[in-house]
Design a protein around this motif. Structure first.
Motif, PDB file in Angstrom:
ATOM      1  N   VAL A  34      32.691  38.314  40.174  1.00 11.55           N
ATOM      2  CA  VAL A  34      32.251  37.650  38.942  1.00 11.55           C
ATOM      3  C   VAL A  34      33.446  37.268  38.087  1.00 11.55           C
ATOM      4  CG1 VAL A  34      31.109  38.064  36.724  1.00 11.55           C
ATOM      5  CG2 VAL A  34      29.928  38.622  38.853  1.00 11.55           C
ATOM      6  N   ARG A  35      34.400  38.176  37.949  1.00  6.81           N
ATOM      7  CA  ARG A  35      35.596  37.869  37.138  1.00  6.81           C
ATOM      8  C   ARG A  35      36.403  36.743  37.781  1.00  6.81           C
ATOM      9  NH1 ARG A  35      35.349  43.564  36.346  1.00  6.81           N
ATOM     10  NH2 ARG A  35      36.674  43.963  38.162  1.00  6.81           N
ATOM     11  N   TYR A  36      36.506  36.775  39.100  1.00  4.63           N
ATOM     12  CA  TYR A  36      37.225  35.690  39.778  1.00  4.63           C
ATOM     13  C   TYR A  36      36.512  34.355  39.584  1.00  4.63           C
ATOM     14  CZ  TYR A  36      38.467  32.570  43.614  1.00  4.63           C
ATOM     15  OH  TYR A  36      38.819  31.470  44.357  1.00  4.63           O
ATOM     16  N   ALA A  37      35.191  34.354  39.718  1.00  6.07           N
ATOM     17  CA  ALA A  37      34.438  33.112  39.562  1.00  6.07           C
ATOM     18  C   ALA A  37      34.590  32.556  38.153  1.00  6.07           C
ATOM     19  CB  ALA A  37      32.963  33.364  39.878  1.00  6.07           C
ATOM     20  N   ALA A  38      34.639  33.449  37.148  1.00  2.00           N
ATOM     21  CA  ALA A  38      34.835  32.989  35.767  1.00  2.00           C
ATOM     22  C   ALA A  38      36.214  32.363  35.609  1.00  2.00           C
ATOM     23  CB  ALA A  38      34.652  34.159  34.799  1.00  2.00           C
ATOM     24  N   TRP A  39      37.242  32.984  36.203  1.00  5.47           N
ATOM     25  CA  TRP A  39      38.593  32.418  36.149  1.00  5.47           C
ATOM     26  C   TRP A  39      38.621  31.050  36.823  1.00  5.47           C
ATOM     27  CZ3 TRP A  39      41.810  30.755  40.024  1.00  5.47           C
ATOM     28  CH2 TRP A  39      43.136  30.481  39.672  1.00  5.47           C
ATOM     29  N   ARG A  40      37.993  30.954  37.966  1.00  6.94           N
ATOM     30  CA  ARG A  40      38.030  29.709  38.740  1.00  6.94           C
ATOM     31  C   ARG A  40      37.243  28.590  38.048  1.00  6.94           C
ATOM     32  NH1 ARG A  40      36.991  29.523  45.257  1.00  6.94           N
ATOM     33  NH2 ARG A  40      36.120  27.437  45.401  1.00  6.94           N
ATOM     34  N   SER A  41      36.225  28.952  37.267  1.00  5.55           N
ATOM     35  CA  SER A  41      35.414  27.931  36.604  1.00  5.55           C
ATOM     36  C   SER A  41      36.141  27.290  35.433  1.00  5.55           C
ATOM     37  CB  SER A  41      34.103  28.549  36.099  1.00  5.55           C
ATOM     38  OG  SER A  41      34.346  29.479  35.050  1.00  5.55           O
ATOM     39  N   ARG A  42      37.183  27.963  34.931  1.00  8.16           N
ATOM     40  CA  ARG A  42      37.928  27.380  33.823  1.00  8.16           C
ATOM     41  C   ARG A  42      38.844  26.287  34.365  1.00  8.16           C
ATOM     42  NH1 ARG A  42      38.033  33.030  32.239  1.00  8.16           N
ATOM     43  NH2 ARG A  42      40.052  33.328  33.254  1.00  8.16           N
TER      44      ARG A  42
END
Length: 909
Positions: free
Chosen positions: A632-640
């Motif tokens: 989840v944290r990785y996906a949030a980083w990647r979505s930025r």
């Protein structure tokens, strides 16, 4: 021409060429005369004509002496060598203080390999070091190759035509385009060099004996068992056959070509084997032999020499002291490792530095039912490193997830740069152990482990604590889509396990919905309906299914229904399915017999290779939650959105550089100094460290330091207060005094209060104490601390924390690599545990966080521009409701020992 300078050894470099081979770049020397003659004799008439604008069959002795004798200042020449032969030369001759003529020549057999491009990068760097700003080249119109090299370098180029010659002028100022060109060429070259290792057409195993249990024989048998698609050649000086395969007394005795050599001979014989492989035309080496850096200083020297020889002869090398390499591509089927069990075909690239752990790690992957695309165990990592593999896996369509087990970082700044780019398209999961094992070609990291984690987070890396989590996260990323957010739906047939999963979600920073408890007797229909309901909700981004039936029997039906619902939703689904760890056979999509090397033969090998959409299973719900939280944290980083550092107004980099240069200028040598003194002064200058006016330096980047005046008497203190404006602060001038209690008096509103405070300080700390007067800053405000350090491994790093005593004592700091983007600055502010105090919580008013983030961006720009800034402390920075105020700043500058690890032209570590 000025006197010849000392030979610049720091210009030497090993480089990777466009086709994946290697070469050595170094300044030319008079001793290269015969090497130059031999090089010239191999050139075609056309190459000579393009270089000299006419025929020149041979070079005279005078010309050879002229070309090989340079001063390394006004006349510089660099050569590229492979083995003992010179294959290219590039040179400049200064025409004016800032301009030089450039020319280069590449042996015909090596043209098209990118030799000229890499030489131009290195010569441009040496020219800038010597104060040259432009290159001028006169080129014949038909010499399209040379014009292409000059135009494609990324520098600003101009050209004109006169008298049958094209004159090209290159501005050597680095540009965004030139940096992109360098990075792109590095990427292609290093990716190609690893591809040549992992996709050989033939393999020789050198040191393969008949004795059972031998290292060489183990690799040979694993190659054969995997059905490697090319020929395999055992090499042994005495025996005629090994494992039923014809053996050869030497590599050179093999009739056909050899692409890859696996070396398993005693350490003292490896260097001779490498030279023999180079003469044979081998592309790459895997050295499984031990007895190198891991054994002590003598072994380390042997290892360094091995790496030097391999690169000098154009070879990339994995190892020494490694487990080997594997590629599960059905077109290759390579198992050149000591591990009999290699997982089947999958989408995970796996890198391990540890040879000892490698076999166990591969067994764990296979036992989980995961597949891999390729595997490399680097051992002592004398040459090929994780950075090389990142470049390869970025290009490899078969690799969608990258798993790294790291014990050291050879070039941390390059590693984070690559990871930040690659993580945008392919997740990278890392286990980083502490310390640097003996034998590794890497420096000890000085940063605390928390700082390393912060820098990894900035780069989008998923750092996990142990190997179990590495595979837990890896199997989720390999087979399920990324979640859109932290909201989790829970489906269970156990109330206790459902509550445990919900509690774990909250502890991990996820947002669980109340668990849907279906009861112990729930079957496929109930599970399918419940999971479909959860996934259909807009308040659910991912689902965790817990299936622990009291009696076995309906598992396959439940699994089939879970797969059907998950596939239709497009949201990630995880399971704790009958306590199974890994890819449960019933939860696999499109499972087919594995064709991976050794997969059907070794114990614990995967029975089938799952496809994307398969649901990973975890032994316990909290393990599934932990893996999901990382993703989840990785996906949030990647979505930025990815954005470069912003363009800043009111920045004067030239003035800042001038400040630093003047601070580091050597002391003038007296007229009566003896002959040795200038040399000593030059050495001192090379190691010089000094303080620079931090306020003036910061002003070059649009930042003001709140004015303060140092005073030495009560009357001076009163006068300073009058100039600065009441009320004022009186404090000890030494910046380090802030750690001691009773060194500051706040809110002094009258001359008498200032005199009284001064007298009190003098009586307690001594008459010679230096005190400073500063106007009282507006309140309320949150005190923070900002710092910069030039780390020898990571380069410039910006740190941030709150200035409260408790935050300092608990080392509540965040770190980011400079320069900073707006997103980096925002993440840095929010990375500290005390960050809520900046956002209006716990009784504090909300403050101007945007102004603080702008300050961090500007400090990051300063750090990125000036490698001489060894340390910069802004203590304190008050963040108020309308802006920020820098109360104090201190800067130390130091002459850097050389370019940053990831700076300058391409070179291998």
């Amino acid at each position: 021409m000025q006197a010849q300078a000392q030979y610049p050894a720091h210009w030497e470099a090993d480089v990777v060429l466009a086709d994946g081979g290697t070469a050595h770049v170094r300044p030319i020397r008079p001793a290269d005369a015969d090497r130059l003659r031999a090089f010239y004799s191999r050139l075609s008439a056309e190459s000579i004509y393009f270089r000299f604008f006419g025929p020149r069959p041979r070079l005279s002795d005078k010309e050879v002496a002229w070309f090989t004798t340079v001063d390394y200042v006004d006349r510089v020449a660099l050569i590229a060598t492979i083995g003992t032969e010179m294959v290219a030369v590039i040179r400049y001759d200064r025409m004016s203080p800032t301009e030089a003529e450039v020319a280069f020549l590449v042996e015909d057999a090596h043209q098209g390999r990118g030799v000229a491009s890499v030489l131009l990068e290195h010569l441009a760097a040496t020219a800038r070091e010597r104060g040259i700003e432009r290159f001028v080249a006169d080129v014949l119109p038909a010499n399209m190759k040379m014009m292409g090299v000059l135009r494609q370098a990324g520098y600003t180029a101009e050209s004109s035509f006169a008298d049958g010659v094209v004159r090209m002028t290159l501005d050597l100022t680095p540009t965004e385009t030139s940096a992109e060109v360098t990075a792109s060429r590095e990427h292609r070259a290093e990716a190609r060099s690893i591809a040549r290792l992992l996709t050989p057409g033939s393999v020789a195993v050198i040191g393969a004996s008949r004795e059972p249990g031998g290292v060489g024989q183990a690799v040979l048998r694993n190659l054969l068992a995997a059905d490697f698609t090319g020929p395999v050649y055992p090499v042994h000086r005495e025996v005629r056959a090994v494992a039923g395969v014809r053996a050869y007394p030497s590599v050179s005795a093999i009739d056909d070509t050899v692409d890859l050599a696996v070396v398993a001979v005693p350490a003292e014989s490896v260097a001779d084997v490498v030279k023999e492989c180079a003469e044979k035309g081998v592309h790459g080496l895997v050295v499984v032999s031990s007895g190198f850096g891991e054994t002590g200083e003598e072994g380390r020297a042997r290892q360094d020499e091995l790496a030097r020889i391999a690169r000098a002869y154009g070879l990339r090398m994995v190892g020494p002291n490694c487990l080997g390499i594997a590629n599960t591509d059905p077109a290759v089927r390579l198992n050149a490792t000591l591990a009999a069990t290699v997982p089947g075909r999958g989408r995970v690239g796996f890198f391990s530095q540890s040879g000892a752990l490698g076999t166990a790690l591969l067994q764990r992957v296979a036992q989980r039912g995961m597949g891999i695309s390729s595997f490399v165990s680097a051992g002592n990592r004398a040459d090929v490193s994780g950075n090389d593999l990142l470049q390869y896996w970025e290009e490899d369509a078969a690799t969608e997830v990258i798993l790294l087990y790291l014990e050291s970082l050879g070039n941390p700044r390059k590693f984070t740069r690559l990871a930040r780019r690659i993580s945008r398209s392919k997740p990278v999961v890392v286990v980083k152990s502490g310390g640097t094992p003996a034998g590794h070609s890497a420096r000890e990291l000085r940063l605390p482990d928390s700082a390393v984690s912060s820098l990894f987070e900035q780069a989008g890396l998923i750092r996990v604590d142990d190997l179990i989590q590495l595979f837990d996260v890896g199997q989720l990323l390999a087979y399920q889509p990324l979640p859109a957010g932290p909201r989790v739906g829970l489906v269970t047939n156990s109330d206790a396990l459902g509550l445990l999963a919900a509690d774990s979600c909250v502890a991990a920073g996820l947002s669980p919905r109340p668990p849907a408890n279906l009861g112990a007797s729930a079957g496929a229909a109930e599970y399918g309906a419940a999971l479909a309901g959860q996934l259909a909700s807009d308040d659910v981004d991912a689902a965790i299914v817990i299936y622990t039936p009291p009696l076995p029997g309906a598992g396959e039906e439940v699994a089939a229904e879970l797969l059907r619902v998950a596939e239709e939703s497009g949201k990630p689904v995880l399971a704790t399915f009958e306590g199974h760890l890994g890819m449960h056979p019933a939860l696999r999509v499109g499972a087919a017999p594995s064709a991976g090397p050794g997969a059907a033969r070794g114990p614990g090998a995967a029975r089938a290779t799952p496809s994307r959409g398969s649901i990973p299973s975890y032994a316990a719900p909290e393990e599934a939650v932990r893996a999901l939280a990382h993703v989840v944290r990785y996906a949030a980083w990647r979505s930025r959105p990815a954005a470069p550092p912003p363009e800043l107004e009111d920045v004067d980099t030239a003035r800042a550089r001038d400040l630093v240069t003047r601070a580091l200028a050597p002391e003038p040598v007296g007229a009566d100094a003896d002959v040795a003194e200038p040399v000593e002064a030059e050495v001192d200058a090379a190691e010089r460290e000094a303080e620079v006016d931090a306020a003036e330096l910061l002003s070059c980047y649009g930042l003001d330091v709140w004015p303060a005046e140092v005073v030495r008497s009560p009357d001076e203190a009163v006068e300073a207060a009058g100039r600065l404006g009441w009320p004022v602060v009186l404090k000890v001038a030494d910046p380090d005094a802030s750690r001691r209690a009773g060194t500051v008096r706040l809110g002094l509103e009258s001359p008498d209060s200032v005199r009284h405070a001064y007298t009190e300080f003098a009586g307690r700390l001594g008459e010679d104490v230096e005190l400073a007067v500063q106007r009282m800053a507006p309140q309320p405000a949150v005190p923070t601390v900002v710092g910069v350090v030039e780390d020898p491994a990571f380069g410039p790093i910006v740190s941030f924390g709150l200035g409260e005593v408790t935050a300092r004592l608990l080392l509540d700091q965040g770190f980011r690599l400079a320069p900073l983007t707006r997103e980096d600055a925002a993440g840095l502010v929010r990375s500290v545990r005390a960050a809520p105090l900046l956002f209006g919580e716990y009784g504090y008013p909300p403050v101007a966080v945007g102004a603080l983030e702008d300050l961090l961006v500007r400090v990051g720009r300063l750090a990125g521009d000036l490698p001489e800034v060894a340390r910069l402390d802004l203590d304190q920075v008050l963040v108020g409701e309308s802006g920020v105020i820098v109360l104090g700043a201190r800067a130390t500058v130091r002459t850097p020992p050389g370019p940053r690890l990831d700076g300058g032209p391409r070179r291998l570590s």
